[in-house]
Scaffold this motif. Structure first.
Motif, PDB file in Angstrom:
ATOM      1  N   TYR A 283      45.117  69.134  17.397  1.00 17.49           N
ATOM      2  CA  TYR A 283      44.050  69.475  18.345  1.00 17.49           C
ATOM      3  C   TYR A 283      43.886  70.992  18.432  1.00 17.49           C
ATOM      4  O   TYR A 283      44.859  71.746  18.372  1.00 17.49           O
TER       5      TYR A 283
ATOM      6  N   TYR B 170      49.979  64.496  23.811  1.00 21.19           N
ATOM      7  CA  TYR B 170      48.914  63.780  23.102  1.00 21.19           C
ATOM      8  C   TYR B 170      49.482  63.143  21.835  1.00 21.19           C
ATOM      9  O   TYR B 170      50.433  63.664  21.239  1.00 21.19           O
TER      10      TYR B 170
ATOM     11  N   GLN C 196      46.991  74.792  15.468  1.00 24.81           N
ATOM     12  CA  GLN C 196      46.710  73.594  16.251  1.00 24.81           C
ATOM     13  C   GLN C 196      48.001  72.985  16.792  1.00 24.81           C
ATOM     14  O   GLN C 196      49.081  73.214  16.260  1.00 24.81           O
TER      15      GLN C 196
ATOM     16  N   HIS D  50      36.950  68.715  23.579  1.00 23.67           N
ATOM     17  CA  HIS D  50      37.544  67.490  24.133  1.00 23.67           C
ATOM     18  C   HIS D  50      36.587  66.308  23.974  1.00 23.67           C
ATOM     19  O   HIS D  50      37.003  65.222  23.562  1.00 23.67           O
TER      20      HIS D  50
ATOM     21  N   SER E 289      43.450  74.319  20.345  1.00 27.18           N
ATOM     22  CA  SER E 289      43.736  74.830  21.690  1.00 27.18           C
ATOM     23  C   SER E 289      43.696  76.354  21.761  1.00 27.18           C
ATOM     24  O   SER E 289      43.512  76.919  22.824  1.00 27.18           O
TER      25      SER E 289
ATOM     26  N   ARG F  89      49.503  69.346  17.446  1.00 27.10           N
ATOM     27  CA  ARG F  89      49.399  67.905  17.192  1.00 27.10           C
ATOM     28  C   ARG F  89      48.019  67.517  16.609  1.00 27.10           C
ATOM     29  O   ARG F  89      47.543  66.413  16.819  1.00 27.10           O
TER      30      ARG F  89
ATOM     31  N   ASN G 176      48.390  69.067  28.735  1.00 25.71           N
ATOM     32  CA  ASN G 176      49.478  69.398  27.832  1.00 25.71           C
ATOM     33  C   ASN G 176      49.312  68.634  26.519  1.00 25.71           C
ATOM     34  O   ASN G 176      49.487  67.415  26.482  1.00 25.71           O
ATOM     35  N   LEU G 177      48.995  69.356  25.447  1.00 24.44           N
ATOM     36  CA  LEU G 177      48.781  68.717  24.145  1.00 24.44           C
ATOM     37  C   LEU G 177      50.068  68.139  23.550  1.00 24.44           C
ATOM     38  O   LEU G 177      49.998  67.280  22.674  1.00 24.44           O
ATOM     39  N   HIS G 178      51.198  68.566  24.013  1.00 27.46           N
ATOM     40  CA  HIS G 178      52.457  68.020  23.495  1.00 27.46           C
ATOM     41  C   HIS G 178      52.653  66.574  23.922  1.00 27.46           C
ATOM     42  O   HIS G 178      53.506  65.884  23.382  1.00 27.46           O
TER      43      HIS G 178
ATOM     44  N   PRO H 168      42.029  69.376  23.934  1.00 26.30           N
ATOM     45  CA  PRO H 168      42.603  68.792  25.148  1.00 26.30           C
ATOM     46  C   PRO H 168      41.563  68.675  26.259  1.00 26.30           C
ATOM     47  O   PRO H 168      40.555  69.380  26.266  1.00 26.30           O
TER      48      PRO H 168
END
Length: 188
Positions: free
Chosen positions: A132, A100, A128, A61, A134, A130, A96-98, A67
């Motif tokens: 990122y 981002y 990954q 991060h 995770s 988006r 929540n990466l969704h 994230p």
């Protein structure tokens, strides 16, 4: 994190049986992981893996490729279909990466520059969200570099929670739920 009596567990369809791995009597279906790889993860304390994940995710991060880490959670009574009685587990909570903004895919070199080693089969690179990173867990998962002191501190704190949970009798919920920090200790 999936836990079997406080040790990491895998519920993937392709995972070999835990007992067969521990006693060394398993025949593996592919050469992706060795018997020793499976033994090390099945014998790894979930507090250890949580500490490794927390440090790795925090570093990712900070580098802008993972994230935000919200907190560590300790679960006193973890019920799972593969355990005959409740056990404990812990893990990390991330944003929540969704939500981002999409960015370019993170490269392994960017992870290494952040002080994090990708997992052995690079699923963290392939899976990954988006752009990122995770997916930190694998049989040979993502690892923070040069972080043993921090890992040991977090693991020690989590084991203090294990001792507390055992003193409270982990099979029974606490008589005074307000006395338990809902962010750090919970029942699932």
């Amino acid at each position: 994190m999936h836990s079997y009596d406080g040790y990491c567990h895998c519920i993937s369809k392709g995972a070999p049986a835990r007992n067969s791995v521990i006693n060394g009597s398993v025949t593996l279906n592919n050469d992706r992981y060795t018997l020793e790889d499976w033994q090390q993860i099945y014998q790894k304390d979930v507090a250890q893996r949580t500490a490794e994940n927390f440090i790795s995710a925090s570093r990712l991060h900070k580098a802008g490729v993972g994230p935000k880490v919200i907190d560590i959670v300790f679960v006193r009574n973890f019920h799972a279909f593969y355990n005959q009685s409740p056990t404990w587990t812990c893990g990390i909570i991330i944003e929540n990466l969704h939500r981002y903004p999409r960015k370019k895919t993170t490269a392994a070199d960017e992870m290494k520059a952040a002080g994090v080693v990708p997992d052995q089969i690079n699923s963290c690179i392939r899976q990954q969200i988006r752009g990122y990173v995770s997916d930190l867990n694998s049989v040979v998962g993502v690892m923070p570099q040069d972080a043993q002191v921090e890992i040991d501190l977090i693991k020690s704190e989590l084991h203090g929670e294990v001792d507390c949970a055992r003193a409270l009798n982990p099979v029974q919920p606490p008589s005074n739920p307000e006395a338990v920090s809902p962010k750090f200790v919970s029942d699932l």
